[in-house]
Design a protein around this motif. Sequence first.
Motif, PDB file in Angstrom:
ATOM      1  N   SER A 132       0.782  -0.947   0.103  1.00  0.00           N
ATOM      2  CA  SER A 132       0.048  -0.002   0.116  1.00  0.00           C
ATOM      3  C   SER A 132       0.815   1.298  -0.217  1.00  0.00           C
ATOM      4  O   SER A 132       1.615   1.511   1.110  1.00  0.00           O
ATOM      5  N   SER A 134       0.019   4.379  -0.102  1.00  0.00           N
ATOM      6  CA  SER A 134      -0.486   5.475   0.568  1.00  0.00           C
ATOM      7  C   SER A 134       0.005   5.384   2.130  1.00  0.00           C
ATOM      8  O   SER A 134       0.166   6.293   2.631  1.00  0.00           O
ATOM      9  N   ALA A 135      -0.012   4.272   2.412  1.00  0.00           N
ATOM     10  CA  ALA A 135       0.343   4.088   3.897  1.00  0.00           C
ATOM     11  C   ALA A 135       1.645   3.487   4.130  1.00  0.00           C
ATOM     12  O   ALA A 135       2.079   3.334   5.360  1.00  0.00           O
ATOM     13  N   LEU A 153       0.247  -0.679  10.669  1.00  0.00           N
ATOM     14  CA  LEU A 153      -0.895   0.186  10.917  1.00  0.00           C
ATOM     15  C   LEU A 153      -0.983   0.665  12.395  1.00  0.00           C
ATOM     16  O   LEU A 153      -0.617   0.082  13.461  1.00  0.00           O
ATOM     17  N   GLU A 157      -7.417   2.420  10.896  1.00  0.00           N
ATOM     18  CA  GLU A 157      -6.739   3.064   9.456  1.00  0.00           C
ATOM     19  C   GLU A 157      -7.892   3.072   8.414  1.00  0.00           C
ATOM     20  O   GLU A 157      -7.908   3.605   7.410  1.00  0.00           O
ATOM     21  N   THR A 159     -10.351   1.274   5.305  1.00  0.00           N
ATOM     22  CA  THR A 159      -9.841   0.508   4.065  1.00  0.00           C
ATOM     23  C   THR A 159      -8.723   0.894   3.459  1.00  0.00           C
ATOM     24  O   THR A 159      -8.845   2.130   3.138  1.00  0.00           O
ATOM     25  N   LEU A 160      -7.911   0.131   3.250  1.00  0.00           N
ATOM     26  CA  LEU A 160      -6.594   0.444   2.544  1.00  0.00           C
ATOM     27  C   LEU A 160      -6.519  -0.405   1.168  1.00  0.00           C
ATOM     28  O   LEU A 160      -6.740  -1.562   1.203  1.00  0.00           O
ATOM     29  N   SER A 161      -6.086   0.263   0.063  1.00  0.00           N
ATOM     30  CA  SER A 161      -5.927  -0.616  -0.924  1.00  0.00           C
ATOM     31  C   SER A 161      -4.597  -0.986  -1.423  1.00  0.00           C
ATOM     32  O   SER A 161      -3.499  -0.094  -1.049  1.00  0.00           O
ATOM     33  N   PHE A 162      -4.501  -2.362  -1.624  1.00  0.00           N
ATOM     34  CA  PHE A 162      -3.242  -2.985  -1.543  1.00  0.00           C
ATOM     35  C   PHE A 162      -2.896  -3.445  -3.080  1.00  0.00           C
ATOM     36  O   PHE A 162      -3.951  -3.975  -3.713  1.00  0.00           O
ATOM     37  N   GLU A 197      -5.336  -5.030  -7.835  1.00  0.00           N
ATOM     38  CA  GLU A 197      -5.481  -4.188  -6.435  1.00  0.00           C
ATOM     39  C   GLU A 197      -6.818  -4.864  -5.520  1.00  0.00           C
ATOM     40  O   GLU A 197      -7.773  -5.184  -6.072  1.00  0.00           O
ATOM     41  N   SER A 199      -8.613  -4.076  -1.787  1.00  0.00           N
ATOM     42  CA  SER A 199      -8.974  -3.352  -0.577  1.00  0.00           C
ATOM     43  C   SER A 199      -9.272  -4.106   0.441  1.00  0.00           C
ATOM     44  O   SER A 199     -10.090  -4.971   0.575  1.00  0.00           O
ATOM     45  N   ASP A 201      -9.724  -4.179   4.811  1.00  0.00           N
ATOM     46  CA  ASP A 201      -9.920  -3.330   6.137  1.00  0.00           C
ATOM     47  C   ASP A 201      -9.726  -4.311   7.011  1.00  0.00           C
ATOM     48  O   ASP A 201     -10.473  -5.466   7.590  1.00  0.00           O
TER      49      ASP A 201
END
Length: 328
Positions: A132, A134-135, A153, A157, A159-162, A197, A199, A201
């Motif tokens: 990810s 973004s993170a 994390l 955080e 939901t993150l997109s990986f 990709e 998403s 959580d």
Amino acid sequence: MMFDPRALRGFSRKGFYTMVQMRLIVAAAFCFVLTPSLALAFGKKRKEPAPPSVTQAYPTRVISIGRFLDTPFLLPDGKTRVDMGLLLPELARTEVTQATNKFRVSAQAGEGNGTLARFVLRGGITSFEATSTSANIRFGYKPGLGDLASGVLSGAEGTLSFAIGSLGIDFHIIDTERQEVVAVGKGSALTGNGKLEVSLDFKDIKSGADFVFNSPMSKVFRAAMRKAIDQMAKDPNTNFFMDWGATVTKVNYDLKRIFFGAGARDEIKPGNVFTLYDNASMRIGEALVYETQHDQSVAAMRDDADQRLLRSVRAGDQVKIYYSEGPK
């Protein structure tokens, strides 16, 4: 009914015999009308059905689940451990059935606790990497590197997109009796451009099992697994070099038919040819399948006009694949 001599008045000897012949013909006709089964008895014999076209048999192979690769890694929460070697075998039990009818998973353990099945599925994930950007988080597993975890994390955080950078699954089937590999399959969920990709959580992922079976990653793992299984099923070497067998359950010598305990559920079809062996492993001859039911097939011996081969067959004899063509 008594015979009346007066009926002969005016008849010559020739006329008398003609009258008797006519009455016999009429009586015979009545017999055929009143007793159709008798008429059929004098008719043509029942024809033997035409044999189906000969085809190569590819019956379903029963396999057991064996040991999978140990590939442990931590999820981005820094505490939840995922070991695909423990979780993937259970996923494989269902995905084998979904991917192909060439294999069927046995309830028997492949190995361990003193058991060792004949055909055992082994393998597992060879690589898995999720990032990810973004993170600034990465997790997964790579041979030689092990756990790829970097970044943790902090708090909720959401939901993150990986991006899934790699996901490879390798399977192989071992013939434990001959100690040889009889099938190989590789699978990946990545598309042609190598991008995928997902998403996630992690608030909803409480365990490694949640990650594999209940998160959006479940579809990814299943897709890669099905590709590996499908590749094994379509490999002609898998079909030709794995042993298969069934048992003669009954022989009807009047109908000239042999029954054995495998049928449509085992992908056996009319026209398939099998070789029969007696209880001393001596070859009897080849049998052609005429009809299949769910778990039974009906066959007749080939090249057996005098029924010499048929008379040699007994319940309990073994049925093996007859190879009428080589791998394609």
